[in-house]
Design an enzyme around this catalytic site. Sequence first.
Site, short mmCIF file in Angstrom:
data_model
loop_
_atom_site.label_atom_id
_atom_site.label_comp_id
_atom_site.label_asym_id
_atom_site.label_seq_id
_atom_site.Cartn_x
_atom_site.Cartn_y
_atom_site.Cartn_z
N TYR A 272 30.24 19.82 -9.62
CA TYR A 272 30.34 20.26 -11.01
C TYR A 272 28.99 20.75 -11.54
CZ TYR A 272 32.09 20.38 -15.79
OH TYR A 272 32.48 20.80 -17.04
N ASP B 298 33.87 16.09 -18.26
CA ASP B 298 32.92 15.92 -19.37
C ASP B 298 33.68 15.92 -20.71
OD1 ASP B 298 33.62 18.55 -19.62
OD2 ASP B 298 31.65 19.36 -19.21
N ARG C 140 27.91 21.40 -14.70
CA ARG C 140 27.37 21.00 -16.00
C ARG C 140 26.98 19.53 -15.92
NH1 ARG C 140 31.82 24.25 -17.74
NH2 ARG C 140 31.07 26.28 -18.44
N GLU D 219 42.01 23.99 -15.88
CA GLU D 219 41.57 24.98 -16.87
C GLU D 219 41.70 26.43 -16.41
OE1 GLU D 219 39.67 22.37 -15.87
OE2 GLU D 219 38.16 21.88 -17.36
N GLU E 14 34.11 18.24 -23.05
CA GLU E 14 34.98 19.39 -23.28
C GLU E 14 36.27 19.24 -22.48
OE1 GLU E 14 34.70 22.02 -25.38
OE2 GLU E 14 32.88 21.11 -26.18
N ASP F 154 38.06 19.22 -16.51
CA ASP F 154 36.73 18.72 -16.12
C ASP F 154 36.48 17.34 -16.71
OD1 ASP F 154 36.26 21.05 -14.72
OD2 ASP F 154 35.24 22.04 -16.39
N HIS G 217 27.46 12.24 -13.79
CA HIS G 217 27.83 13.16 -12.72
C HIS G 217 26.80 13.07 -11.60
CE1 HIS G 217 29.63 15.71 -16.17
NE2 HIS G 217 30.56 14.96 -15.65
#
Length: 772
Positions: free
Chosen positions: A287, A84, A289, A9, A86, A82, A332
């Site tokens: 990570y 997750d 989040r 990203e 998103e 990532d 996570h």
Amino acid sequence: MTKNLVIVESPAKAKTIGGFLGNDYTVRSCMGHVADLSKKDLGVDVGKGFLPKYIVSPDKKKIVSELKKLAQDSEYVWLASDEDREGEAIAWHLMETLGLKKENTRRIAFHEITKPAILEAIDNPRELDMNLVNAQQARRVLDRLVGFELSPLLWKKIKPALSAGRVQSVAVRLIVEREEEIRNFQSVSSYRVSGEFMISEGKKLKTINAELNRRFQTKEEAAAFLKQCRNASYKVEDVETRPARKSPPPPFTTSTLQQEASRKLGFSVANTMRIAQELYESGKITYMRTDSVNLSDMAIAMARKEVTDTFGEEYVKTRRYATKTKGAQEAHEAIRPTYLREKAAEGDRSSKRLYELIWKRTIASQMADAELEKTNVTIGISDKTEKFIAKGEVIRFDGFLKVYMESSDEETQDEQEGVLPPLKTGEEFDLGVMVAQQKFTQQPFRYTEATLVKKLEELGIGRPSTYAPIISTIQKREYVVKEDRPGIQRIYNVITMKDGITTEEAKTETVGYEKSKLFPTDIGGLVTSFLVQNFDNILDYNFTATVEEEFDEIAEGKLIWQEMLKEFYFPFHTKIEDTLETSKKVKGEKLLGTDPATSLNVYVKIGRFGPMAQLGESDNTDKPRFAALKKGQSIETITLEETLELFKLPRTLGEFENSDVVVSAGRFGPYIRHNSSFYSLPKQDDPLEVSLDRAVEIIHEKKQEEIRKLIKEYPEDPDVKVLNGRYGPYISFKKENYKIPKGKNAADLTYEDITTILSQSQPTKSKSKKKK
């Protein structure tokens, strides 16, 4: 031909990963989402099963074109966004937009950016998880449907340019309701009695502070009690000593990191996430989040070694924490340093401080409990049933407290427990001083950004990836403001008895001071009231939490996302149409009273540009007068007297250079008008008190600034000017700005040079225009 193309990203993440992989790998950044719902219309085909209409974002077309060419020239493409929802959606959009083929595309995911983690992910690629993608799609489409239909309704029923969001509106409701609680709160006082007692310990005199186990409701009751204690004797009736333990808090989740960084470091939620993202992308932390408090076996082993080497074996206690958060998302790890042996991180001061906080919290979570000894001493009063209680606390073994102590959101009025001297039952005390102090009940606490996140998490609203955007959005929309507010002076009574003599004194204290708290604006309150009245189900806390749980079920493959949207949308759409027809326009109008000078009614309401006051009736022959409310004033709390002060503007201060100098207030704040020119009034100057001399001084300062700014004018065209700006000289022509080509001296430009430059170049876009 490139053998392997890895897409991530951000450039920072690309740089870190690129350092771990060899020459066979080319790492590039897609700069986040490359596609989103079309903004020209709804962007969702409701009739075709809520089919999203994705388009490549205009600012990503160049990036997509470059990635497409690189992908075509590569044997394998690795999607490393990532792990997750998103991140999964970004990977899916890349696959669709770049036209990638399944046979040579690999999806890899990792929760820390280290060489072993990256190599392990490459050794174990997986397919795209469409359940995660669909959960993200469901959220994005649902939020678009709600916003696209609710916002126009607000334009018609309240005022233009308003917007509403499914989760953001619920967050605003929490703040509005808390403000209503505070407004309706009635503070009650009582008298707390404390005593300072003395006892001899050898040749030393020890003092003990204790509090009476009863509070008195009136000053008279408290004063009477103190007088009755003039000749009393005091002795130890009971000494209770018991061991206690204090355990460390678990490692950080997104929510707890945001809360603790706010309390300990003073960081906003957005700032915390920005710094954490940088630490993650540079490989310093895992990570950021996550709602998991779990630590991997490797992390626990690293922590054990670090604690043993630094503090000793007795400080080690291995713990495995279980995630209790409602609707916890992907599995996570908690947020922790990548390598616990690294006690500090490179970077600016903010990065170093946040990293240190994460390191300490992680290490502390694997350390032994603190062992305490708590002591309660009961002091009896002769001829009285009331008792004084002294509390003491001694740390016998500091354990995790050697590294970390968790902060609290709310300040309490309780006294800190200290160390008590050794005492035995029957020992007598001498009274030094006895004080009865008036104490007031505290109003509910206003939310900070961090405590609002905590409340949202408790209610099951939002997820780690959405907390920061929620907080930012409600402030950008100006439904909520974050600011400091001064306190007010309050009188409280103190009754003191010393050497048998009682005295009374009135003292003052400052209460109600607020620092970085969230306050609802008038428009935020009005929109919330309208939405609660007409869409109570949308703003219902349980409903919003249930929707989050349904997103989780979609992510787990237990629910079809189109079915979930269908169940929500059609009743909602019907309600929108009904509200358009039946509800009246809302102004939030409030009659405060009449103006003694004119006998006209005085109103406050929401106008086109925000909260305003109105003097007179709209339907009268004589037009009413209007005035904007000042910063910090609210239509809910402003008084008639304060409102009438607003109509003292505009004020004519006098004449300067044969023209009137007038001070007034407009949409963007107070200003001075002179000779058809306008000069903003600095914040420190009150428009109701500014003098003519001060106004002239401001006019002079502004004119001097303009003179310094002007480099050259041209008689051939008065619209053309060469000006000195923040980033150097530029050409101004008809409210547009143009760059001066390199190598050209601004002061030497002829009118012919100017016309050539204007014909060959485009006006520059300001940052504000870009944002819009």
